[in-house]
Design a protein around this motif. Structure first.
Motif, short mmCIF file in Angstrom:
data_model
loop_
_atom_site.label_atom_id
_atom_site.label_comp_id
_atom_site.label_asym_id
_atom_site.label_seq_id
_atom_site.Cartn_x
_atom_site.Cartn_y
_atom_site.Cartn_z
N GLU A 36 41.29 42.56 39.95
CA GLU A 36 42.21 42.42 41.08
C GLU A 36 41.68 41.39 42.08
N LYS A 40 43.15 37.45 42.46
CA LYS A 40 43.66 37.02 43.76
C LYS A 40 42.92 35.80 44.27
N SER A 43 43.95 32.75 42.32
CA SER A 43 45.41 32.55 42.20
C SER A 43 45.87 32.59 40.75
N SER A 80 47.48 45.48 44.23
CA SER A 80 48.56 44.74 44.89
C SER A 80 48.80 43.38 44.25
N TYR A 81 47.74 42.73 43.73
CA TYR A 81 47.93 41.41 43.11
C TYR A 81 48.24 41.56 41.62
#
Length: 309
Positions: A36, A40, A43, A80-81
């Motif tokens: 994760e 992030k 990218s 979340s990513y």
């Protein structure tokens, strides 16, 4: 085919992980947390899953609870990513064991994607460069139509599926037919600036040998002068270089801290087992940076390559 935009102004990033899909596994959960953060920070645009996606024997429907317990919960639920990243998958031997490998092609929730037994896509990695991703089912080439005695016992669905599909379409569902399918994909993508090929099994370039007719696949990849091959299956992270200069990586340490049983036997080999880890790849125009990252965030291995165009 789908086309994606670069993940940031300077490079295109993706992650490769294999042999995941264990329920309530501490090593896998820690790996997911590190993935994760790494995804992030770099990218990342997508995840490549190199087979053995749902342990120990695949799934029996798109509503099989193992989709949630073994994949969504560790890799999506609290990430979340990662939650928003596509997962591009291919089959491994364990995915056949219940006899329903096509379910993984029918499933399309939470970013999961497997278009077919053999599939591909192309992305733009800069204003002038493209990268092709080719995903292979290497199981028939590894084990043959009759598989092996231990596979018939431990993974009966594979033998049954191979026999059924061969009866329905003997020309395509044979080792020769699979090699033709692979060559068709290689021909289609040969003008891309980067060509990356992924399959579940090693091809004998790194520390582990090639099973069955996988040596024929290796010769095919050499003929088309691809830029990188990555496999899972072996529960380790490995690197080796073919005689013609094609890097081969194993990224099969996504589920637990197993031993691999394969040891480096050439000075050019690198290998680590008894560790959970994944691969991070970044394309900078005509160069590729590969970093192997442990579940604790340690950078175990880093190497850069130029494309072969």
């Amino acid at each position: 085919m789908v086309t994606g935009a670069p993940s940031n102004d300077d490079y295109y990033s993706f992650i490769v992980v294999g042999d995941v899909g264990l329920p309530q596994n501490q090593a896998q959960n820690q790996l997911s947390s590190t993935m994760e953060s790494w995804a992030k920070d770099t990218s990342a645009s997508h995840i490549v899953a190199v087979g053995d996606n749902i342990y120990y024997n695949g799934v029996n429907s798109v509503d099989d609870p193992k989709w949630i317990t073994n994949w969504y919960n560790p890799f999506k639920k609290e990430r979340s990513y990662l939650k928003n990243l596509p997962w591009h998958a291919m089959l491994g031997n364990h995915d056949y064991c219940l006899g329903f490998p096509e379910i993984e092609m029918q499933y399309n929730r939470y970013g999961w994607r497997m278009d077919d037994y053999f599939w591909s896509h192309k992305v733009s990695v800069s204003d002038r460069a493209t990268a092709s991703f080719i995903y292979l089912d290497t199981d028939l080439l590894a084990y043959g139509l009759s598989t092996t005695d231990w596979l018939r016992k431990d993974c009966p669905g594979m033998f049954e599926t191979f026999q059924k599909l061969n009866k329905q379409n003997p020309n395509d569902w044979s080792t020769a037919g699979h090699l033709r399918k692979i060559e068709d994909l290689l021909k289609y993508h040969q003008r891309s600036d980067w060509v990356f090929v992924f399959g579940h099994h090693p091809l004998g370039v790194g520390p582990c040998g090639a099973e069955g007719q996988l040596g024929d696949l290796q010769q095919l990849l050499e003929r088309y002068n691809i830029d990188m091959y990555v496999n899972g299956h072996v529960h380790s992270v490995d690197y080796g270089m073919s005689a013609s200069g094609i890097p081969h990586f194993t990224s099969g340490a996504g589920g637990d801290t197993y031993g691999s049983g394969c040891k480096p036997n050439k000075p050019s080999h690198w290998s680590r087992d008894h560790i959970a880890a994944f691969m991070s790849c970044r394309i900078f125009g005509n160069s590729l940076s590969v970093t192997i990252v442990s579940s604790t965030g340690e950078q175990l291995f880093t190497k850069s390559f130029q494309n072969k165009q």
